[in-house]
Write a protein that holds these residues in place. Structure first.
Motif, PDB file in Angstrom:
ATOM      1  N   HIS A 247      38.845  39.718  41.339  1.00 33.57           N
ATOM      2  CA  HIS A 247      39.677  40.712  40.474  1.00 33.57           C
ATOM      3  C   HIS A 247      39.369  39.812  39.104  1.00 33.57           C
ATOM      4  N   LEU A 248      39.307  38.472  39.065  1.00 32.26           N
ATOM      5  CA  LEU A 248      38.794  37.728  37.597  1.00 32.26           C
ATOM      6  C   LEU A 248      37.502  38.464  37.277  1.00 32.26           C
ATOM      7  N   ALA A 249      36.746  38.665  38.273  1.00 29.13           N
ATOM      8  CA  ALA A 249      35.496  39.310  37.594  1.00 29.13           C
ATOM      9  C   ALA A 249      35.490  40.613  37.243  1.00 29.13           C
ATOM     10  N   GLY A 250      36.594  41.321  37.775  1.00 33.49           N
ATOM     11  CA  GLY A 250      36.682  42.588  37.193  1.00 33.49           C
ATOM     12  C   GLY A 250      37.385  42.882  35.867  1.00 33.49           C
ATOM     13  N   ARG A 251      37.959  41.852  35.535  1.00 39.14           N
ATOM     14  CA  ARG A 251      38.967  41.682  34.359  1.00 39.14           C
ATOM     15  C   ARG A 251      38.013  41.324  33.319  1.00 39.14           C
TER      16      ARG A 251
END
Length: 221
Positions: free
Chosen positions: A59-63
């Protein structure tokens, strides 16, 4: 003089390092004085930690998509993809503890042991990803030391073989590119003006506290 990524990570590692003696269980394992049951508890709890952290890192990678170097840090072999390898190695530790798939599935997680992944998920939802890089990198330094100590202890005092200890070996020796990935991510955050060392240290302080709660929680039935 402008702060460099190396300065930021070095200062965080120094400021956020846990105090000596803060972790009570790892020294007991190192001395062979902890009950064997805590090793089984570790394997069971880590199953939940790893699966939760993997989702948080992705999720952090996507954000972090607007900053490719930050996104790459979270999706790399050191983090999200590394969790896949860690989970596979964890299976060997669970088997060595006499735990089968049914036992893993039936286990009810302990609150203290799951505070860390819960907070990691909180960061995944709301923290600036570059700040999370700093916080996690500082925490991983302590985690690596714990894993190195436990891996040696399990071989020396508890009769575990190399395959059973492979989980600890994996984290005790981080991927060679991990530090370079962290530097690139922090550099990107600094260049974009989005990195807050104050918040990064706050996040790191809490992660270190939840890390200690995890270890303490293993000793509580």
């Amino acid at each position: 003089m402008a702060r460099t990524a190396r300065d930021v990570l070095a200062d965080a590692a120094r400021a956020l390092a846990p105090e000596g003696g803060a972790n009570h269980l790892v020294p007991a394992l190192a001395a062979g004085e902890a009950p064997r049951e805590v090793i089984s508890a570790f394997a069971l709890e880590q199953h939940h930690v790893i699966t939760a952290d993997r989702r948080s890192f992705l999720h952090l990678a996507g954000r972090a998509a607007p900053l490719p170097a930050v996104a790459a840090y979270f999706s790399s072999l050191s983090l999200a993809r590394g969790e896949d390898e860690a989970l596979e190695r964890l299976g060997a530790l669970a088997a060595a503890c006499g735990l089968d798939a049914a036992a893993v599935a039936a286990h009810e997680p302990r609150p203290a042991c799951q505070a860390y992944p819960a907070y990691a998920a909180h960061l995944a939802l709301g923290a600036e990803p570059a700040d999370a890089v700093v916080a996690l990198t500082a925490n991983f330094a302590a985690w690596a030391g714990y894993c190195a100590t436990v891996g040696r202890a399990l071989r020396t005092h508890y009769g575990f073989d190399d395959r059973a200890c492979a989980f600890f070996d994996f984290f005790a020796e981080p991927a060679p590119q991990a530090h370079e990935e962290a530097l690139a991510a922090v550099r990107a955050g600094l260049d974009a003006g989005v990195l807050s060392e104050r918040l990064a240290h706050r996040y790191g302080r809490l992660l270190q506290s939840y890390e200690l709660m995890f270890w303490d929680g293993l000793a509580v039935p």
